[in-house]
Design a protein around this motif. Structure first.
Motif, mmCIF file in Angstrom:
data_model
loop_
_atom_site.group_PDB
_atom_site.id
_atom_site.type_symbol
_atom_site.label_atom_id
_atom_site.label_comp_id
_atom_site.label_asym_id
_atom_site.label_seq_id
_atom_site.Cartn_x
_atom_site.Cartn_y
_atom_site.Cartn_z
ATOM 1 N N LEU A 62 0.731 -1.124 -0.163
ATOM 2 C CA LEU A 62 -0.016 -0.113 0.073
ATOM 3 C C LEU A 62 0.664 1.354 0.008
ATOM 4 O O LEU A 62 1.940 1.092 0.505
ATOM 5 C CB LEU A 62 -0.736 0.208 1.131
ATOM 6 C CG LEU A 62 -1.824 -1.040 1.335
ATOM 7 C CD1 LEU A 62 -2.848 -0.951 2.862
ATOM 8 C CD2 LEU A 62 -2.776 -1.190 0.311
ATOM 9 N N GLY A 63 0.525 2.299 -0.693
ATOM 10 C CA GLY A 63 1.149 3.544 -0.702
ATOM 11 C C GLY A 63 0.978 4.174 0.735
ATOM 12 O O GLY A 63 1.878 4.856 1.057
ATOM 13 N N ARG A 64 -0.291 3.952 1.324
ATOM 14 C CA ARG A 64 -0.567 4.705 2.453
ATOM 15 C C ARG A 64 -0.861 3.648 3.529
ATOM 16 O O ARG A 64 -2.285 3.260 3.937
ATOM 17 C CB ARG A 64 -1.698 5.693 2.414
ATOM 18 C CG ARG A 64 -1.105 6.947 1.686
ATOM 19 C CD ARG A 64 -0.148 7.646 2.528
ATOM 20 N NE ARG A 64 0.232 9.103 1.649
ATOM 21 C CZ ARG A 64 -0.086 10.256 2.381
ATOM 22 N NH1 ARG A 64 -0.591 10.085 3.405
ATOM 23 N NH2 ARG A 64 0.098 11.455 1.843
ATOM 24 N N ARG A 67 -3.504 4.081 6.367
ATOM 25 C CA ARG A 67 -4.725 4.115 6.137
ATOM 26 C C ARG A 67 -5.590 2.964 5.872
ATOM 27 O O ARG A 67 -6.916 2.896 5.544
ATOM 28 C CB ARG A 67 -5.165 5.438 5.024
ATOM 29 C CG ARG A 67 -4.565 6.602 5.090
ATOM 30 C CD ARG A 67 -4.834 7.395 3.972
ATOM 31 N NE ARG A 67 -4.507 8.558 3.603
ATOM 32 C CZ ARG A 67 -4.078 9.450 2.968
ATOM 33 N NH1 ARG A 67 -4.547 9.051 1.715
ATOM 34 N NH2 ARG A 67 -3.590 10.731 3.077
ATOM 35 N N ARG A 70 -9.439 2.248 6.432
ATOM 36 C CA ARG A 70 -10.169 2.624 5.720
ATOM 37 C C ARG A 70 -11.015 1.630 4.691
ATOM 38 O O ARG A 70 -11.847 1.762 3.962
ATOM 39 C CB ARG A 70 -9.799 3.722 4.703
ATOM 40 C CG ARG A 70 -9.473 4.965 5.592
ATOM 41 C CD ARG A 70 -9.470 6.358 4.815
ATOM 42 N NE ARG A 70 -9.045 7.595 5.467
ATOM 43 C CZ ARG A 70 -9.854 8.250 6.295
ATOM 44 N NH1 ARG A 70 -11.091 7.723 6.110
ATOM 45 N NH2 ARG A 70 -9.496 9.321 6.859
ATOM 46 N N ALA A 71 -10.294 0.662 4.367
ATOM 47 C CA ALA A 71 -10.691 -0.567 3.508
ATOM 48 C C ALA A 71 -11.668 -1.358 3.749
ATOM 49 O O ALA A 71 -12.299 -2.246 3.248
ATOM 50 C CB ALA A 71 -9.307 -1.509 3.090
ATOM 51 N N SER A 73 -14.570 -0.154 4.581
ATOM 52 C CA SER A 73 -16.013 0.671 4.484
ATOM 53 C C SER A 73 -16.721 0.209 3.552
ATOM 54 O O SER A 73 -17.745 0.336 3.261
ATOM 55 C CB SER A 73 -15.463 2.069 4.568
ATOM 56 O OG SER A 73 -14.827 2.341 3.459
ATOM 57 N N GLN A 74 -15.969 -0.202 2.204
ATOM 58 C CA GLN A 74 -16.814 -0.336 1.161
ATOM 59 C C GLN A 74 -17.172 -1.756 0.637
ATOM 60 O O GLN A 74 -17.285 -2.200 -0.648
ATOM 61 C CB GLN A 74 -15.908 0.336 -0.155
ATOM 62 C CG GLN A 74 -15.762 1.812 0.142
ATOM 63 C CD GLN A 74 -16.770 2.638 0.476
ATOM 64 O OE1 GLN A 74 -17.690 2.744 -0.499
ATOM 65 N NE2 GLN A 74 -16.915 3.388 1.531
ATOM 66 N N THR B 96 -11.975 1.562 -0.035
ATOM 67 C CA THR B 96 -11.983 2.855 0.981
ATOM 68 C C THR B 96 -13.243 3.852 0.664
ATOM 69 O O THR B 96 -13.299 4.598 1.537
ATOM 70 C CB THR B 96 -10.807 3.519 0.987
ATOM 71 O OG1 THR B 96 -10.583 4.225 -0.396
ATOM 72 C CG2 THR B 96 -9.455 2.598 1.046
ATOM 73 N N GLU B 112 -7.976 12.081 -2.728
ATOM 74 C CA GLU B 112 -6.531 11.634 -2.041
ATOM 75 C C GLU B 112 -6.667 11.540 -0.750
ATOM 76 O O GLU B 112 -5.668 10.480 -0.106
ATOM 77 C CB GLU B 112 -5.653 12.851 -2.554
ATOM 78 C CG GLU B 112 -5.276 12.956 -3.994
ATOM 79 C CD GLU B 112 -4.383 13.709 -4.189
ATOM 80 O OE1 GLU B 112 -3.049 13.437 -3.959
ATOM 81 O OE2 GLU B 112 -4.763 14.977 -4.565
ATOM 82 N N ALA B 113 -7.464 12.041 0.202
ATOM 83 C CA ALA B 113 -7.335 11.875 1.628
ATOM 84 C C ALA B 113 -7.713 10.367 2.127
ATOM 85 O O ALA B 113 -7.516 10.155 3.107
ATOM 86 C CB ALA B 113 -8.036 12.997 2.270
ATOM 87 N N LEU B 114 -8.705 9.818 1.245
ATOM 88 C CA LEU B 114 -9.060 8.411 1.860
ATOM 89 C C LEU B 114 -8.433 7.207 0.836
ATOM 90 O O LEU B 114 -8.474 6.252 1.412
ATOM 91 C CB LEU B 114 -10.495 8.290 1.152
ATOM 92 C CG LEU B 114 -11.746 9.176 1.732
ATOM 93 C CD1 LEU B 114 -12.945 9.094 1.423
ATOM 94 C CD2 LEU B 114 -11.496 9.202 3.194
ATOM 95 N N CYS B 115 -7.746 7.764 -0.211
ATOM 96 C CA CYS B 115 -6.715 6.658 -0.877
ATOM 97 C C CYS B 115 -5.608 5.866 -0.127
ATOM 98 O O CYS B 115 -5.064 6.753 0.613
ATOM 99 C CB CYS B 115 -6.338 7.328 -2.301
ATOM 100 S SG CYS B 115 -5.391 5.961 -3.127
ATOM 101 N N ILE B 116 -5.623 4.627 -0.158
ATOM 102 C CA ILE B 116 -4.623 4.009 0.558
ATOM 103 C C ILE B 116 -3.354 3.192 -0.555
ATOM 104 O O ILE B 116 -2.531 2.813 -0.085
ATOM 105 C CB ILE B 116 -5.013 2.642 1.324
ATOM 106 C CG1 ILE B 116 -5.887 1.734 0.560
ATOM 107 C CG2 ILE B 116 -6.107 3.115 2.527
ATOM 108 C CD1 ILE B 116 -6.131 0.527 1.244
ATOM 109 N N GLY B 117 -3.584 3.752 -1.756
ATOM 110 C CA GLY B 117 -2.664 3.381 -2.664
ATOM 111 C C GLY B 117 -2.551 1.907 -2.881
ATOM 112 O O GLY B 117 -1.647 1.491 -3.234
ATOM 113 N N MET B 139 -3.233 7.127 -5.534
ATOM 114 C CA MET B 139 -3.265 7.187 -7.213
ATOM 115 C C MET B 139 -3.995 8.823 -7.403
ATOM 116 O O MET B 139 -4.506 9.390 -6.812
ATOM 117 C CB MET B 139 -4.705 6.282 -7.676
ATOM 118 C CG MET B 139 -4.361 4.825 -7.234
ATOM 119 S SD MET B 139 -2.977 4.003 -7.642
ATOM 120 C CE MET B 139 -3.316 3.988 -9.284
#
Lengths: 315, 246
Positions: A62-64, A67, A70-71, A73-74, B96, B112-117, B139
């Motif tokens: 992951l790039g972040r 976070r 957050r995964a 949630s969808q 996300t 961008e604030a929610l993206c985890i890449g 992304m």
């Protein structure tokens, strides 16, 4: 597709972990798991460690990663999100089952329900993992009916091989589990061979002609790429592997992943414990190695439709 | 969030790219890069920009293709960017909620604030519309210049995507493709605009106009055709000609 080590480790390790806990949950519910609390603790513990290690490895790509939460949630639309939710949910019945077996020395009643829930959630999680790939239409090598059965069988097979080794290690050899390990290994090998046959025979639905809409003039070929260097798309989606290397690695995957584990499992059935235990452990280790190669190939051989804009003819 | 809008508005903002006109100058790609380096999805990171292996994020890339052979063959310059699909696979796979399709105009964006890449959206898109920014870890994608088209601080004529405003030959058009009466929709209708890879099922909003049929002979330019044989001379020169022709 670029074979990212983190994703390969995740799918193989947690696949084996889910396979192991699913079988233990099922056996516990059926009253067939030996009542040894140490066996239950070691088995469920190893399974949980494999799952957790895989999940942690998966965040490395992951790039972040901070976070990652957050995964969850969808889950309504995304298979990746569903996988995330189920992967964590599965820990609840695993913990309950472990509590029953290790602390309460009881695997009946509510603990049996925990066993069933463990098995169902583990299978569902692996199915979600498979569907992440299965649902991607731009990758014809993944968007087919072989992928989901493959992931489920690889998990069942590696889990059964580990369970067989653990049972033997605790002197609780179970012919049924040995037979199941053999059977799932054979089925997994058959599905993998079928998958390879399928992808060798399929060129994909899209072509350079449909990607550009220029087929009306004849065959389409790339004259000039947009830039002289590489880009993200080419690195991530344009990974290529030489055909001769793929053929060699397929043989390695078949030998280490399926043939050796099957032979060693048969050997473990025939030998006394002193030989059977190392044979069963070796079978499980060999299967993991073979599955790592198999999973690497699953990515490396998959072609993405975006490569049509970079010189590929079909994908 | 990453479910598609339940009640989308009929407005479908998008681009139409005329492959008959595009000369492959890459001005749209450069202008896009310039605007968006300071725009909604900024920065468009470049790694090693002056070194041997530059790697950067671009929302728009111009490919050049050859189609067919011989006299019937064509060389076609082909700008490629996000098609703002009606059923964008990239949105639905997002775990996300960072990826979304705007209900009001159909623009596909990333928060961008929610993206985890996790890059899954780039795997799901057959068109290569999404690129990963190594520097920021998220992304990036074409915003249809959402920070221009609704921007009341710039002249009204400039409220179009940067690529459209910069195209020196008018090969790029911007408008509402959901309104069959709009100029852009009528252009698509008149020129048989088409979807890229319809078999992928994403239902792109952006359309491409095919190169026009080739004319084998030059048309009339209005000039009087030159005679193939010199006209017969008259007068003194005619007498010389007749004498010498004996």
């Amino acid at each position: 597709m670029h074979p990212a080590l983190s994703v390969i480790l995740f799918t193989t390790l947690s696949g084996a972990g889910y396979g192991l806990v699913a079988l233990m949950g099922g056996l516990a519910a059926a009253g067939r798991l030996p009542p040894d609390p140490w066996l239950a603790g070691v088995g469920l513990g190893l399974g949980s460690i494999a799952i957790a290690a895989g999940l942690i490895a998966s965040t490395f790509h992951l790039g972040r990663p901070e976070r990652a939460w957050r995964a969850f949630s969808q889950w309504r639309s995304s298979w990746l999100s569903r996988e995330g939710v189920l992967s964590l949910l599965t820990f609840l019945p695993i913990l309950a089952l472990a509590y029953g077996a290790v602390i309460e020395h009881d695997m009946a009643g509510p603990w049996a329900i925990a066993g069933v829930a463990t098995a169902l959630l583990a299978v569902a999680t692996v199915y979600c993992t498979a569907m992440i790939y299965r649902s991607l239409k731009p990758i014809a090598h993944w968007h087919n009916g072989w992928v989901a059965p493959g992931y489920l069988l690889f998990a069942a097979m590696s889990g059964a091989l580990w369970l067989n080794a653990i049972l033997l290690g605790f002197g609780e050899a179970d012919r049924l589990i040995g037979a199941f390990a053999l059977l799932s290994t054979a089925a997994a090998a058959a599905v993998k061979l079928g998958y390879w046959r399928h992808i060798d025979g399929t060129a994909g639905e899209s072509s350079a002609e449909s990607a550009t809409g220029l087929g009306r003039f004849g065959a389409v070929r790339l004259l000039e790429a947009p830039h002289t260097g590489e880009n993200y798309l080419m690195r991530e989606m344009g990974f290529r592997i030489a055909r001769k290397h793929a053929a060699k690695l397929r043989r390695v995957a078949l030998l280490a992943g399926f043939a050796a584990p099957a032979l060693l499992t048969i050997l473990a059935m025939l030998l006394p414990p002193i030989g059977a235990i190392p044979a069963a452990v070796l079978a499980a280790l060999s299967a993991m190695l073979g599955l790592l190669v198999e999973r690497w190939l699953f990515f490396a051989e998959a072609k993405h439709a975006v490569t049509l804009y970079y010189g590929a003819a079909r994908a | 969030m990453t479910s598609l809008p339940a009640n989308p508005s009929p407005v479908k903002l998008g681009l139409v790219i005329d492959l008959d006109i595009c000369v492959g100058c890459h001005a749209c790609a450069v202008s896009c890069k310039e605007w968006n380096s300071g725009g909604h999805m900024a920065p468009l990171t470049d790694l090693d920009p002056y070194g041997p292996n530059p790697l950067g994020v671009w929302f728009n890339r111009v490919h050049s293709f050859e189609a067919g052979d011989g006299l019937d063959g064509r060389t076609v310059h082909f700008p490629r960017s996000c098609l703002h699909c009606e059923t964008p696979a990239c949105v639905e796979v997002c775990p996300t909620g960072a990826s979304y399709k705007r209900a009001e105009d159909g623009i596909v964006l990333i928060d961008e604030a929610l993206c985890i890449g996790c890059k899954l959206c780039s795997w799901a898109c057959p068109y290569g519309a999404r690129e990963y920014d190594d520097d920021v870890g998220v992304m990036k994608k074409c915003t249809l210049c959402i920070d221009r088209i609704y921007n009341e601080n710039i002249a009204e004529a400039e409220r179009v995507p940067a690529c459209v405003s910069t195209c020196p030959v008018g090969a790029r058009h911007f408008g509402d493709l959901g309104d069959p009466g709009s100029a852009i929709s009528r252009l698509v209708e008149a020129r048989d605009g088409y979807d890229l890879m319809p078999e992928q099922g994403c239902r792109p909003v952006n359309k491409y106009l095919p190169p026009r049929p080739r004319k084998r002979e030059a048309g009339c330019t209005g000039a009087v055709p030159l005679p193939t044989e010199p006209a017969a001379a008259t007068g003194f020169l005619g007498w010389v000609d007749r004498m010498l022709s004996r």
